[in-house]
Write a protein that holds these residues in place. Structure first.
Motif, mmCIF file in Angstrom:
data_model
loop_
_atom_site.group_PDB
_atom_site.id
_atom_site.type_symbol
_atom_site.label_atom_id
_atom_site.label_comp_id
_atom_site.label_asym_id
_atom_site.label_seq_id
_atom_site.Cartn_x
_atom_site.Cartn_y
_atom_site.Cartn_z
ATOM 1 N N ASN A 181 0.821 -1.216 0.000
ATOM 2 C CA ASN A 181 0.000 0.000 0.000
ATOM 3 C C ASN A 181 0.853 1.263 0.000
ATOM 4 O O ASN A 181 0.587 2.220 0.734
ATOM 5 C CB ASN A 181 -0.951 -0.004 1.195
ATOM 6 N N TYR A 182 1.875 1.271 -0.835
ATOM 7 C CA TYR A 182 2.787 2.413 -0.931
ATOM 8 C C TYR A 182 2.071 3.627 -1.515
ATOM 9 O O TYR A 182 1.395 3.527 -2.539
ATOM 10 C CB TYR A 182 3.975 2.046 -1.812
ATOM 11 N N LEU A 183 2.224 4.774 -0.854
ATOM 12 C CA LEU A 183 1.690 6.034 -1.348
ATOM 13 C C LEU A 183 2.803 7.031 -1.613
ATOM 14 O O LEU A 183 2.832 7.715 -2.631
ATOM 15 C CB LEU A 183 0.681 6.621 -0.354
ATOM 16 N N ASP A 184 3.734 7.130 -0.685
ATOM 17 C CA ASP A 184 4.874 8.033 -0.819
ATOM 18 C C ASP A 184 5.938 7.572 0.164
ATOM 19 O O ASP A 184 5.700 6.653 0.958
ATOM 20 C CB ASP A 184 4.467 9.478 -0.539
ATOM 21 N N ALA A 185 7.101 8.193 0.099
ATOM 22 C CA ALA A 185 8.183 7.811 1.013
ATOM 23 C C ALA A 185 8.659 9.047 1.764
ATOM 24 O O ALA A 185 9.749 9.562 1.530
ATOM 25 C CB ALA A 185 9.331 7.163 0.237
ATOM 26 N N ASN A 186 7.817 9.524 2.665
ATOM 27 C CA ASN A 186 8.166 10.695 3.468
ATOM 28 C C ASN A 186 8.788 10.309 4.807
ATOM 29 O O ASN A 186 9.639 11.022 5.333
ATOM 30 C CB ASN A 186 6.934 11.560 3.707
ATOM 31 N N GLN A 187 8.344 9.181 5.362
ATOM 32 C CA GLN A 187 8.884 8.690 6.624
ATOM 33 C C GLN A 187 9.626 7.381 6.356
ATOM 34 O O GLN A 187 9.008 6.382 6.014
ATOM 35 C CB GLN A 187 7.759 8.461 7.643
ATOM 36 N N LEU A 188 10.951 7.381 6.512
ATOM 37 C CA LEU A 188 11.771 6.209 6.230
ATOM 38 C C LEU A 188 12.364 5.645 7.511
ATOM 39 O O LEU A 188 12.810 6.399 8.388
ATOM 40 C CB LEU A 188 12.919 6.571 5.282
ATOM 41 N N PHE A 189 12.377 4.334 7.592
ATOM 42 C CA PHE A 189 12.949 3.627 8.737
ATOM 43 C C PHE A 189 14.068 2.731 8.212
ATOM 44 O O PHE A 189 13.864 1.954 7.284
ATOM 45 C CB PHE A 189 11.875 2.792 9.437
ATOM 46 N N VAL A 190 15.271 2.866 8.801
ATOM 47 C CA VAL A 190 16.445 2.141 8.308
ATOM 48 C C VAL A 190 17.106 1.387 9.458
ATOM 49 O O VAL A 190 17.872 1.966 10.235
ATOM 50 C CB VAL A 190 17.465 3.102 7.662
ATOM 51 N N PRO A 191 16.837 0.089 9.610
ATOM 52 C CA PRO A 191 17.510 -0.695 10.651
ATOM 53 C C PRO A 191 18.916 -1.111 10.200
ATOM 54 O O PRO A 191 19.135 -1.470 9.044
ATOM 55 C CB PRO A 191 16.610 -1.937 10.805
ATOM 56 N N ILE A 192 19.856 -1.064 11.125
ATOM 57 C CA ILE A 192 21.222 -1.554 10.895
ATOM 58 C C ILE A 192 21.441 -2.717 11.855
ATOM 59 O O ILE A 192 21.664 -2.523 13.056
ATOM 60 C CB ILE A 192 22.280 -0.460 11.132
ATOM 61 N N LEU A 193 21.368 -3.946 11.334
ATOM 62 C CA LEU A 193 21.505 -5.142 12.156
ATOM 63 C C LEU A 193 22.814 -5.885 11.884
ATOM 64 O O LEU A 193 23.200 -6.770 12.648
ATOM 65 C CB LEU A 193 20.316 -6.074 11.931
ATOM 66 N N TYR A 194 23.444 -5.558 10.787
ATOM 67 C CA TYR A 194 24.777 -6.047 10.428
ATOM 68 C C TYR A 194 25.594 -4.860 9.941
ATOM 69 O O TYR A 194 25.035 -3.880 9.423
ATOM 70 C CB TYR A 194 24.712 -7.092 9.304
#
Length: 300
Positions: A181-194
């Motif tokens: 259900n993508y509408l836009d990419a205004n809020q991005l979450f970037v996990p760094i697990l490695y």
């Protein structure tokens, strides 16, 4: 050269970021293709004029039956994407191809048009955290992917097999875009697990150049604290984006309501597999996801 130095060269010097992107965007469903086209345009909006995007709509025999006129179909499918791409000074190619082997057609097209990045769009109903986790467990228990695939329904098995094969065979940097259900990419979450998940940095950096984008980086392994070069890299990105890129406070628990506020998660492939195998309560409620498998030479 250590990979953090590669990232520093890419971002701090921005030498490679000034080179054109020649991306191949592959998809089966119209909704997914349009979403990925919009995302790609936002990602390369600040790249040079010579960048290009090749859209490849791969369809099966059943889908082909419903297309009465290919020119009309292409016009309805690609008109918005072409208009947006041309406004961003991107060169655009569009193809609709009935395919019996998606991976072969993707690799052939990427080679023919000298692409340096492949993005595969797939709907969350046929590729999601639960399905991929199940696939990994079955593969681990049975040792052979074929045995694992036999225990999944045909559509899911085919999709997972295509993704796995493409990741294994494609020598270019690859992004798997899971549309939810993508509408836009205004809020991005970037996990760094490695540590290697930091290859997502050039991707979210390009996105964060848009003034309507805010990025939250969850440094789950303390990479920025333990490595001064990564700390320097992150500080440079935060400064260049006027503070729109920020670190999550690891003293706070990530709650479901925060995840539900996000438009897109960007994560490295190894981090993705670790995340979906974790006991975190929100991994089944992810937004759209861009999973990056970098070949250490990506131009994003």
């Amino acid at each position: 050269m250590e990979f953090v130095d590669i990232l520093l060269k890419r971002i701090e010097g921005e030498n490679e970021l000034k080179r054109p992107v020649n991306a191949l965007i592959c998809f089966s469903k119209v909704k997914t293709g349009k979403a990925l086209g919009a995302l790609m345009n936002k990602m390369v909006r600040f790249r040079p004029d010579k960048s290009s995007v090749t859209f490849l709509n791969l369809i099966d025999a059943e889908q082909a039956k419903h297309i009465q006129d290919e020119n009309t179909y292409k016009s309805e499918l690609f008109s918005d994407i072409i208009q947006l791409s041309e406004a961003n000074k991107l060169s655009v190619r569009t193809f609709v191809k009935q395919s019996e082997n998606y991976v072969e057609d993707i690799l052939r097209t990427a080679d023919e048009y000298n692409c340096n990045l492949v993005l595969l769009g797939i709907g969350s109903s046929v590729f999601n955290s639960s399905l991929w986790h199940k696939y990994l467990k079955l593969r681990e228990e049975n040792n052979l992917p074929e045995a694992a695939l036999q225990q999944l329904d045909e559509k899911a098995a085919s999709s997972l097999n295509n993704v796995s094969t493409l990741l294994a065979r494609n020598k270019l940097s690859t992004g798997i875009f899971v549309e939810n259900n993508y509408l836009d990419a205004n809020q991005l979450f970037v996990p760094i697990l490695y540590k290697e998940d930091a290859y997502s940095f050039p991707y979210f950096y390009q996105m964060a150049k848009n003034t309507d984008v805010t990025v939250t980086v969850w440094d789950a392994i303390g990479l920025m604290e333990s490595d001064q070069k990564f700390q320097k890299l992150f500080q440079f990105i935060a400064k260049k984006t006027d503070g729109r890129v920020k670190l999550w406070d690891n003293n706070k628990k990530i709650e479901l309501n925060f995840i539900q506020q996000q438009d897109l998660m960007i994560i490295g492939f190894n981090g993705w597999e670790k995340l979906i195998g974790s006991p975190l309560s929100w991994t089944h409620c992810l937004p759209s996801v861009l999973i990056i498998k970098d070949n250490k030479q990506t131009l994003i």
